[in-house]
Design a protein around this motif. Sequence first.
Motif, PDB file in Angstrom:
ATOM      1  N   PRO A  37       0.868  -1.187   0.070  1.00  0.00           N
ATOM      2  CA  PRO A  37      -0.073   0.067   0.045  1.00  0.00           C
ATOM      3  C   PRO A  37       0.909   1.360   0.100  1.00  0.00           C
ATOM      4  N   ASP A  38       2.001   1.221   0.600  1.00  0.00           N
ATOM      5  CA  ASP A  38       3.045   2.492   0.613  1.00  0.00           C
ATOM      6  C   ASP A  38       4.359   1.949   0.799  1.00  0.00           C
ATOM      7  N   ALA A  39       5.339   2.927   0.749  1.00  0.00           N
ATOM      8  CA  ALA A  39       6.594   2.552   0.791  1.00  0.00           C
ATOM      9  C   ALA A  39       7.131   1.800   2.119  1.00  0.00           C
ATOM     10  N   ALA A  40       6.849   2.298   3.107  1.00  0.00           N
ATOM     11  CA  ALA A  40       6.761   1.437   4.517  1.00  0.00           C
ATOM     12  C   ALA A  40       6.135   0.301   4.526  1.00  0.00           C
ATOM     13  N   GLU A  89      18.625  -2.453  -6.184  1.00  0.00           N
ATOM     14  CA  GLU A  89      18.699  -1.244  -6.258  1.00  0.00           C
ATOM     15  C   GLU A  89      16.953  -1.053  -6.437  1.00  0.00           C
ATOM     16  N   LEU A  90      16.229  -2.488  -6.269  1.00  0.00           N
ATOM     17  CA  LEU A  90      14.986  -2.391  -5.877  1.00  0.00           C
ATOM     18  C   LEU A  90      14.689  -1.880  -4.399  1.00  0.00           C
ATOM     19  N   TRP A  91      15.557  -2.673  -3.756  1.00  0.00           N
ATOM     20  CA  TRP A  91      15.279  -1.981  -2.140  1.00  0.00           C
ATOM     21  C   TRP A  91      15.853  -0.521  -1.962  1.00  0.00           C
ATOM     22  N   VAL A  92      16.688  -0.067  -2.813  1.00  0.00           N
ATOM     23  CA  VAL A  92      17.262   1.147  -2.603  1.00  0.00           C
ATOM     24  C   VAL A  92      16.125   2.065  -3.009  1.00  0.00           C
ATOM     25  N   ARG A  93      15.531   1.851  -3.957  1.00  0.00           N
ATOM     26  CA  ARG A  93      14.564   2.934  -4.393  1.00  0.00           C
ATOM     27  C   ARG A  93      13.307   2.985  -3.332  1.00  0.00           C
ATOM     28  N   VAL A  94      12.968   1.822  -2.631  1.00  0.00           N
ATOM     29  CA  VAL A  94      11.939   1.881  -1.574  1.00  0.00           C
ATOM     30  C   VAL A  94      12.589   2.594  -0.414  1.00  0.00           C
ATOM     31  N   LEU A  95      13.598   2.215  -0.156  1.00  0.00           N
ATOM     32  CA  LEU A  95      14.172   2.878   1.155  1.00  0.00           C
ATOM     33  C   LEU A  95      14.320   4.479   0.991  1.00  0.00           C
ATOM     34  N   GLN A 133      12.191   6.420  -0.529  1.00  0.00           N
ATOM     35  CA  GLN A 133      10.811   6.770  -0.357  1.00  0.00           C
ATOM     36  C   GLN A 133      10.594   6.849   1.357  1.00  0.00           C
ATOM     37  N   VAL A 134      11.279   6.008   1.655  1.00  0.00           N
ATOM     38  CA  VAL A 134      10.931   5.939   3.263  1.00  0.00           C
ATOM     39  C   VAL A 134      11.960   7.046   3.915  1.00  0.00           C
ATOM     40  N   HIS A 135      12.930   6.943   3.401  1.00  0.00           N
ATOM     41  CA  HIS A 135      14.002   8.074   4.036  1.00  0.00           C
ATOM     42  C   HIS A 135      14.401   8.960   2.979  1.00  0.00           C
ATOM     43  N   PRO A 136      13.436   9.769   2.661  1.00  0.00           N
ATOM     44  CA  PRO A 136      13.761  10.768   1.570  1.00  0.00           C
ATOM     45  C   PRO A 136      14.832  11.761   1.874  1.00  0.00           C
ATOM     46  N   GLY A 137      15.795  12.104   1.157  1.00  0.00           N
ATOM     47  CA  GLY A 137      17.013  13.162   1.424  1.00  0.00           C
ATOM     48  C   GLY A 137      18.149  12.476   1.947  1.00  0.00           C
ATOM     49  N   VAL A 138      18.044  11.062   1.991  1.00  0.00           N
ATOM     50  CA  VAL A 138      19.358  10.576   2.540  1.00  0.00           C
ATOM     51  C   VAL A 138      19.932   9.981   1.338  1.00  0.00           C
ATOM     52  N   LEU A 159      17.357  -1.309   8.743  1.00  0.00           N
ATOM     53  CA  LEU A 159      16.853  -0.241   7.687  1.00  0.00           C
ATOM     54  C   LEU A 159      16.081   1.109   8.145  1.00  0.00           C
ATOM     55  N   GLY A 160      16.210   1.128   9.609  1.00  0.00           N
ATOM     56  CA  GLY A 160      16.002   2.447  10.281  1.00  0.00           C
ATOM     57  C   GLY A 160      14.251   2.408  10.200  1.00  0.00           C
ATOM     58  N   MET A 161      13.756   1.117  10.369  1.00  0.00           N
ATOM     59  CA  MET A 161      12.360   0.918  10.512  1.00  0.00           C
ATOM     60  C   MET A 161      11.897   0.675  11.889  1.00  0.00           C
TER      61      MET A 161
END
Length: 206
Positions: A88-91, A139-145, A147-152, A195-197
């Motif tokens: 449903p969302d990035a998280a 890179e699939l994981w990095v794209r999702v990460l 979105q979860v951690h914008p600006g990193v 993953l900072g979650m």
Amino acid sequence: MGVLPSSPTARSQAKADRRQALLGAAATLFARSGYNGVSIEDLGAAVGVSGPAVYRHFSGKPAVLAALLVEVSETLVAGGQAVVEGAPDAAGALRALVRFHTDFALSHPNVIRVQDRDLDSLAPADRHQVRTLQRTYVELWVRVLGQVHPGVDAQLLRIRAQATFGLLNSTPHTLPASPTVAVRPLLEEMALAALGMLGAAGVAPA
């Protein structure tokens, strides 16, 4: 009138089943003895056929190793993409990726051990294909990460992803000492933390 495609025959299904049995045996034998310590005769004996019968499914032992490692990499990429698309969302996608990879790691410890030890035994073209698929999965994981951690910075996110894979892929070492039912929640909790979650209380934020 066109001819409708027929369903797989019993013979073709039996051949596909034998091929999968050979790959399963290869994972077990390569993990135990190493790629160089296993012969075609060993592979055949493991599934109840002669060594020469293995050549009905694979051109040789290098093709067995290639099929084992390429196909598992393809499965990870396709499965990871499906998980992300269904979230449903990035998280939610990141939590689902952790569950997906934990399932893989707990179900395929032999394949993980083979990849760690015998990747360099692949032919250059096969090794390049595995590496390309691995990068796609990262890179699939990095794209999702992202979105979860914008600006990193993406490189820092890539380090988080790679560290998480190292943690989850530790199963060949952790499973013999602990039952899966105890390992799974621990692996998932530590992965989410990496993953900072996880919050300060150790509970994944909603």
